[in-house]
Design a protein around this motif. Structure first.
Motif, PDB file in Angstrom:
ATOM      1  N   PHE A 218       0.848  -1.226  -0.093  1.00  0.00           N
ATOM      2  CA  PHE A 218      -0.070  -0.090  -0.090  1.00  0.00           C
ATOM      3  C   PHE A 218       0.684   1.399  -0.129  1.00  0.00           C
ATOM      4  CE2 PHE A 218       0.647  -1.644   4.148  1.00  0.00           C
ATOM      5  CZ  PHE A 218       0.925  -0.505   5.006  1.00  0.00           C
ATOM      6  N   PRO A 219       0.287   2.498  -0.597  1.00  0.00           N
ATOM      7  CA  PRO A 219       1.290   3.548  -0.696  1.00  0.00           C
ATOM      8  C   PRO A 219       1.704   4.061   0.850  1.00  0.00           C
ATOM      9  CG  PRO A 219      -0.914   3.936  -1.519  1.00  0.00           C
ATOM     10  CD  PRO A 219      -1.039   2.484  -1.345  1.00  0.00           C
ATOM     11  N   GLY A 220       2.900   4.322   1.044  1.00  0.00           N
ATOM     12  CA  GLY A 220       3.419   5.037   2.420  1.00  0.00           C
ATOM     13  C   GLY A 220       3.764   3.870   3.202  1.00  0.00           C
ATOM     14  N   MET A 221       3.949   2.762   2.801  1.00  0.00           N
ATOM     15  CA  MET A 221       4.205   1.572   3.691  1.00  0.00           C
ATOM     16  C   MET A 221       5.695   1.780   4.083  1.00  0.00           C
ATOM     17  SD  MET A 221       4.582  -1.309   0.858  1.00  0.00           S
ATOM     18  CE  MET A 221       4.910  -2.837   2.020  1.00  0.00           C
ATOM     19  N   ASP A 222       6.497   2.516   3.748  1.00  0.00           N
ATOM     20  CA  ASP A 222       7.870   2.451   4.198  1.00  0.00           C
ATOM     21  C   ASP A 222       7.994   3.015   5.696  1.00  0.00           C
ATOM     22  OD1 ASP A 222       9.032   1.164   1.912  1.00  0.00           O
ATOM     23  OD2 ASP A 222       8.864   2.888   0.853  1.00  0.00           O
ATOM     24  N   ALA A 223       6.852   3.939   5.936  1.00  0.00           N
ATOM     25  CA  ALA A 223       6.996   4.373   7.260  1.00  0.00           C
ATOM     26  C   ALA A 223       6.536   3.543   8.211  1.00  0.00           C
ATOM     27  CB  ALA A 223       5.666   5.534   7.170  1.00  0.00           C
ATOM     28  N   PHE A 224       6.231   2.308   8.030  1.00  0.00           N
ATOM     29  CA  PHE A 224       5.844   1.425   8.962  1.00  0.00           C
ATOM     30  C   PHE A 224       6.760   0.222   9.003  1.00  0.00           C
ATOM     31  CE2 PHE A 224       2.045   3.447   7.689  1.00  0.00           C
ATOM     32  CZ  PHE A 224       1.423   3.849   8.892  1.00  0.00           C
ATOM     33  N   SER A 225       6.853  -0.561  10.249  1.00  0.00           N
ATOM     34  CA  SER A 225       7.956  -1.574  10.217  1.00  0.00           C
ATOM     35  C   SER A 225       7.217  -2.481  11.313  1.00  0.00           C
ATOM     36  CB  SER A 225       9.338  -1.334  10.396  1.00  0.00           C
ATOM     37  OG  SER A 225       9.173  -0.901  11.877  1.00  0.00           O
ATOM     38  N   GLY A 226       7.863  -3.911  11.277  1.00  0.00           N
ATOM     39  CA  GLY A 226       7.451  -4.936  12.093  1.00  0.00           C
ATOM     40  C   GLY A 226       5.992  -5.451  12.093  1.00  0.00           C
ATOM     41  N   ASN A 227       5.306  -5.598  13.257  1.00  0.00           N
ATOM     42  CA  ASN A 227       4.130  -6.004  13.247  1.00  0.00           C
ATOM     43  C   ASN A 227       3.155  -5.397  12.927  1.00  0.00           C
ATOM     44  OD1 ASN A 227       4.832  -8.566  13.801  1.00  0.00           O
ATOM     45  ND2 ASN A 227       4.452  -8.525  16.333  1.00  0.00           N
ATOM     46  N   THR A 228       3.448  -3.718  12.965  1.00  0.00           N
ATOM     47  CA  THR A 228       2.140  -2.881  12.505  1.00  0.00           C
ATOM     48  C   THR A 228       2.194  -2.902  11.206  1.00  0.00           C
ATOM     49  OG1 THR A 228       3.660  -1.372  14.120  1.00  0.00           O
ATOM     50  CG2 THR A 228       1.696  -0.441  12.917  1.00  0.00           C
ATOM     51  N   LEU A 229       3.517  -3.066  10.470  1.00  0.00           N
ATOM     52  CA  LEU A 229       3.413  -3.026   8.963  1.00  0.00           C
ATOM     53  C   LEU A 229       2.744  -4.492   8.577  1.00  0.00           C
ATOM     54  CD1 LEU A 229       4.369  -2.278   6.006  1.00  0.00           C
ATOM     55  CD2 LEU A 229       6.586  -3.752   6.345  1.00  0.00           C
ATOM     56  N   ALA A 230       2.945  -5.495   9.225  1.00  0.00           N
ATOM     57  CA  ALA A 230       2.147  -6.936   9.030  1.00  0.00           C
ATOM     58  C   ALA A 230       0.804  -6.540   9.051  1.00  0.00           C
ATOM     59  CB  ALA A 230       2.735  -7.841   9.682  1.00  0.00           C
ATOM     60  N   ILE A 231       0.370  -6.024  10.042  1.00  0.00           N
ATOM     61  CA  ILE A 231      -1.290  -5.887  10.266  1.00  0.00           C
ATOM     62  C   ILE A 231      -1.646  -4.906   9.193  1.00  0.00           C
ATOM     63  CG2 ILE A 231      -2.850  -5.085  11.828  1.00  0.00           C
ATOM     64  CD1 ILE A 231      -1.219  -6.213  14.017  1.00  0.00           C
ATOM     65  N   LEU A 232      -0.998  -3.820   8.905  1.00  0.00           N
ATOM     66  CA  LEU A 232      -1.733  -2.850   7.926  1.00  0.00           C
ATOM     67  C   LEU A 232      -1.527  -3.562   6.631  1.00  0.00           C
ATOM     68  CD1 LEU A 232      -0.106   0.429   9.073  1.00  0.00           C
ATOM     69  CD2 LEU A 232      -2.375  -0.070   8.993  1.00  0.00           C
ATOM     70  N   SER A 233      -0.546  -4.375   6.400  1.00  0.00           N
ATOM     71  CA  SER A 233      -0.569  -5.032   5.152  1.00  0.00           C
ATOM     72  C   SER A 233      -1.519  -6.055   4.559  1.00  0.00           C
ATOM     73  CB  SER A 233       0.873  -5.674   4.684  1.00  0.00           C
ATOM     74  OG  SER A 233       1.135  -6.397   5.462  1.00  0.00           O
ATOM     75  N   ILE A 234      -1.896  -6.802   5.972  1.00  0.00           N
ATOM     76  CA  ILE A 234      -3.276  -7.743   5.780  1.00  0.00           C
ATOM     77  C   ILE A 234      -4.357  -6.742   5.548  1.00  0.00           C
ATOM     78  CG2 ILE A 234      -4.419  -9.459   7.005  1.00  0.00           C
ATOM     79  CD1 ILE A 234      -1.799 -10.376   8.678  1.00  0.00           C
ATOM     80  N   ALA A 235      -4.474  -5.829   6.105  1.00  0.00           N
ATOM     81  CA  ALA A 235      -5.737  -4.952   6.004  1.00  0.00           C
ATOM     82  C   ALA A 235      -6.018  -4.564   4.853  1.00  0.00           C
ATOM     83  CB  ALA A 235      -5.864  -3.984   7.200  1.00  0.00           C
ATOM     84  N   ALA A 236      -4.884  -3.943   4.027  1.00  0.00           N
ATOM     85  CA  ALA A 236      -4.712  -3.492   2.851  1.00  0.00           C
ATOM     86  C   ALA A 236      -5.169  -4.498   1.730  1.00  0.00           C
ATOM     87  CB  ALA A 236      -3.333  -2.919   2.494  1.00  0.00           C
ATOM     88  N   PHE A 237      -4.639  -5.854   2.174  1.00  0.00           N
ATOM     89  CA  PHE A 237      -4.904  -6.730   0.983  1.00  0.00           C
ATOM     90  C   PHE A 237      -6.174  -7.285   1.207  1.00  0.00           C
ATOM     91  CE2 PHE A 237      -3.794 -11.440   0.057  1.00  0.00           C
ATOM     92  CZ  PHE A 237      -4.010 -11.326  -1.360  1.00  0.00           C
ATOM     93  N   ALA A 238      -6.788  -7.317   2.462  1.00  0.00           N
ATOM     94  CA  ALA A 238      -8.501  -7.704   2.671  1.00  0.00           C
ATOM     95  C   ALA A 238      -9.092  -6.732   2.116  1.00  0.00           C
ATOM     96  CB  ALA A 238      -8.679  -7.635   4.116  1.00  0.00           C
ATOM     97  N   LEU A 239      -8.748  -5.410   2.081  1.00  0.00           N
ATOM     98  CA  LEU A 239      -9.630  -4.208   1.355  1.00  0.00           C
ATOM     99  C   LEU A 239      -9.657  -4.627  -0.016  1.00  0.00           C
ATOM    100  CD1 LEU A 239     -11.000  -1.544   2.192  1.00  0.00           C
ATOM    101  CD2 LEU A 239      -9.031  -0.576   1.410  1.00  0.00           C
ATOM    102  N   LYS A 240      -8.601  -4.792  -0.498  1.00  0.00           N
ATOM    103  CA  LYS A 240      -8.508  -4.868  -1.928  1.00  0.00           C
ATOM    104  C   LYS A 240      -9.657  -6.211  -2.304  1.00  0.00           C
ATOM    105  CE  LYS A 240      -3.882  -3.190  -2.382  1.00  0.00           C
ATOM    106  NZ  LYS A 240      -2.572  -3.255  -2.488  1.00  0.00           N
ATOM    107  N   ILE A 241      -9.323  -7.121  -1.671  1.00  0.00           N
ATOM    108  CA  ILE A 241     -10.073  -8.552  -1.908  1.00  0.00           C
ATOM    109  C   ILE A 241     -11.736  -8.266  -1.784  1.00  0.00           C
ATOM    110  CG2 ILE A 241     -10.692 -10.676  -1.108  1.00  0.00           C
ATOM    111  CD1 ILE A 241      -7.791 -11.104  -0.161  1.00  0.00           C
ATOM    112  N   PHE A 242     -11.930  -7.358  -0.728  1.00  0.00           N
ATOM    113  CA  PHE A 242     -13.327  -7.043  -0.482  1.00  0.00           C
ATOM    114  C   PHE A 242     -13.753  -6.204  -1.845  1.00  0.00           C
ATOM    115  CE2 PHE A 242     -16.451  -3.761   0.900  1.00  0.00           C
ATOM    116  CZ  PHE A 242     -17.289  -4.384   1.321  1.00  0.00           C
ATOM    117  N   LEU A 243     -13.091  -5.357  -2.373  1.00  0.00           N
ATOM    118  CA  LEU A 243     -13.524  -4.418  -3.254  1.00  0.00           C
ATOM    119  C   LEU A 243     -13.846  -5.437  -4.629  1.00  0.00           C
ATOM    120  CD1 LEU A 243     -11.212  -1.114  -3.027  1.00  0.00           C
ATOM    121  CD2 LEU A 243     -13.654  -1.699  -2.859  1.00  0.00           C
TER     122      LEU A 243
END
Lengths: 171, 342
Positions: free
Chosen positions: B267-292
């Motif tokens: 997702f755009p701006g993913m470099d600002a996060f790291s570790g588990n925050t990034l993991a959870i945000l990336s899962i959320a971004a992926f889930a959002l795309k799937i939902f769309l």
């Protein structure tokens, strides 16, 4: 040890399902057993680390050609009553053809025992990966590769021509 | 493979299995609600608040119905048909990278069950054998409508697989890898493939609809011509499995489309996060795309009327495949130019 064990089990399963192809009474079941045989062969490829070949075998044979086989068989709806009488002539020629194929296979097997001892595909673990396969196909085996693709195009053109001609007759 | 890895992979498999089934169940609810909104109705609203328990009620109903096998059916094939459908629908999720690595109990856990170096081909392999469930079930029912459904399904699948494969090759050319993990990583941030390959995405999306047997390509189960199509003779949970497998594959193929063209978990701006925050945000971004994607697929179903079969074949062979081939050739030339091979 375990790898050998797996390959022995896989091999016997492959042969068993291949036997079921010719032993099943119903053509549809034969095709389904043939699909299962292709799966086992794919598993053998994976065992030899030829993943690309395994998947392509699955996509092309199990996924496309066998679907078309099944398609044709379902349309024909073959059953016992429609089975054509086997004449003695066809029986005889079938025996000769099968025997010849068997002879060829035995020769191949003999060669394997003589020269293939100690050779295994697992020795070159990366041989079956896509990158190496692609490099080989486009350098060392470029000419055979291109010739076989010309063969495919010829077959495709032939199929299109046959379909076209039939249409003209109907018109 | 050590024990900890075995445990975490098994846990991941179990989790994915439950999530796929749960998502598939709630997709049926969502589809009915969406249809209701589009047609200016209320939709299911009796079971629980807003009808939220409707899928559970449906599932219970399916289990309690009489399980019927027609007298002249091929019994074993009749039974394994829905099983094959469900199996192929579920197994694709094994190669999907669901997010960046997550850190649990001091271990770096990859959210992908199997990082296959030919992941995308695996997906195509599973797609191509997916039609067996429908074909075997339709034939084994010993009913002419089921047989028509099965035959339609097989010819449709074979025709659209080609265009699908050719359009996906362009993605492989761009990222230089067949592994889904590498394909996702090559689209870091907002560098998504859709900006380079809009034509390929369009073809891939249409062919995915056809492979899923979703409207406007749902001819194998076209009720105005074939009663129920390939599952006419099925009842109880066997029918449930067929319906369920359709929704599960919708979920998984939305994931595949998101991976190939919309950057997967990036997702755009993913470099600002790291570790588990990034993991959870990336899962959320992926889930959002799937939902769309699921939303768009459903939206299409309730908007566009069904194709006629000859139109379907015409579209597949005479429009999609030539366009896909031209697109592939152009991509190949551009890639060769960029790499300096020309």
């Amino acid at each position: 040890m375990s790898l050998q064990m797996i390959s022995v089990i896989l091999g016997s399963l492959t042969i068993a399902s291949a036997l079921m192809v010719i032993l099943s009474k119903h053509p549809i079941r034969s095709v389904i057993y043939l699909v299962i045989t292709f799966f086992f062969i794919s598993a053998m490829y994976i065992l030899m680390n030829a993943q690309f070949l395994a998947i392509v075998n699955m996509i092309v044979y199990a996924g496309a050609i066998m679907v078309l086989f099944l398609f044709v068989l379902m349309l024909l709806n073959l059953n016992k009553e429609m089975e054509p009488e086997t004449t003695r002539m066809s029986l005889f020629s079938a025996i000769i053809a099968g025997g010849t194929l068997f002879l060829v296979m035995i020769t191949a097997l003999r060669d394997t025992f003589q020269y293939g001892k100690g050779y295994s595909a697992v020795k070159v673990p990366e041989a079956g990966l896509v990158e190496n396969l692609g490099n080989l196909l486009f350098s060392k085996y470029l000419v055979p590769f291109e010739i076989s693709s010309i063969l495919f195009i010829a077959a495709m053109v032939g199929a299109v021509l046959l379909a076209k001609r039939e249409k003209q007759v109907i018109d | 493979m050590d024990t900890a890895m075995l445990i975490e992979k098994s846990a991941l498999v179990l989790l994915l299995f439950l999530i796929s089934l749960g998502v598939a169940a709630y997709q049926t609810y969502f589809e009915r609600k969406l249809a209701a909104w589009i047609q200016d109705r209320v939709g299911p609203d009796r079971a629980g608040p807003f009808g939220i328990l409707q899928p559970i009620a449906d599932g219970t109903k399916m289990f309690l119905k009489e399980d019927f096998i027609p007298a002249k059916a091929d019994k074993w094939l009749f039974i394994i048909g829905p099983g094959i459908s469900m199996f192929t629908a579920l197994i694709t999720s094994a190669v999907v990278p669901w997010g960046t690595n997550i850190n649990l109990f001091g271990r770096d856990i990859s959210l992908q069950v199997a990082d296959f170096n030919i992941g995308i081909l695996f997906v195509f392999g599973v797609v191509s054998i997916g039609v067996y469930g429908i074909m075997i079930g339709g034939w084994a029912s010993n009913n002419k409508y089921s047989l028509y459904g099965a035959i339609r399904a097989s010819s449709q699948m074979i025709s659209y697989e080609l265009a699908m494969g050719i359009s996906a090759i362009t993605i492989v050319m761009l990222s230089g890898s067949l592994s889904l993990n590498d394909i996702v990583k090559s689209q870091h941030g907002m560098n998504w493939n859709i900006f380079y390959q809009p034509v390929a995405f369009f073809i891939f999306f249409i062919t995915s609809l056809a492979e899923l047997n979703r409207a406007p390509f749902d001819l194998p189960e076209c009720e105005s011509e074939l009663i129920g199509g390939y599952h006419t003779e099925y009842s109880s949970m066997k029918l449930g499995l067929y319906l369920f497998s359709e929704y599960t594959s919708m979920f998984v193929s939305s994931a595949i489309m998101a991976i190939l063209f919309f950057g997967g978990y990036n997702f755009p701006g993913m470099d600002a996060f790291s570790g588990n925050t990034l993991a959870i945000l990336s899962i959320a971004a992926f889930a959002l795309k799937i939902f769309l994607f699921i939303f768009v697929i459903m939206w299409i179903r309730w908007t566009i009327p069904r194709f006629r079969f000859d139109q379907l074949m015409h579209l597949g062979w005479k429009v999609l495949i030539p366009v896909a081939i031209v697109n592939m050739l152009i991509t190949g030339l551009v890639v060769a130019w960029n790499q300096g091979w020309m």
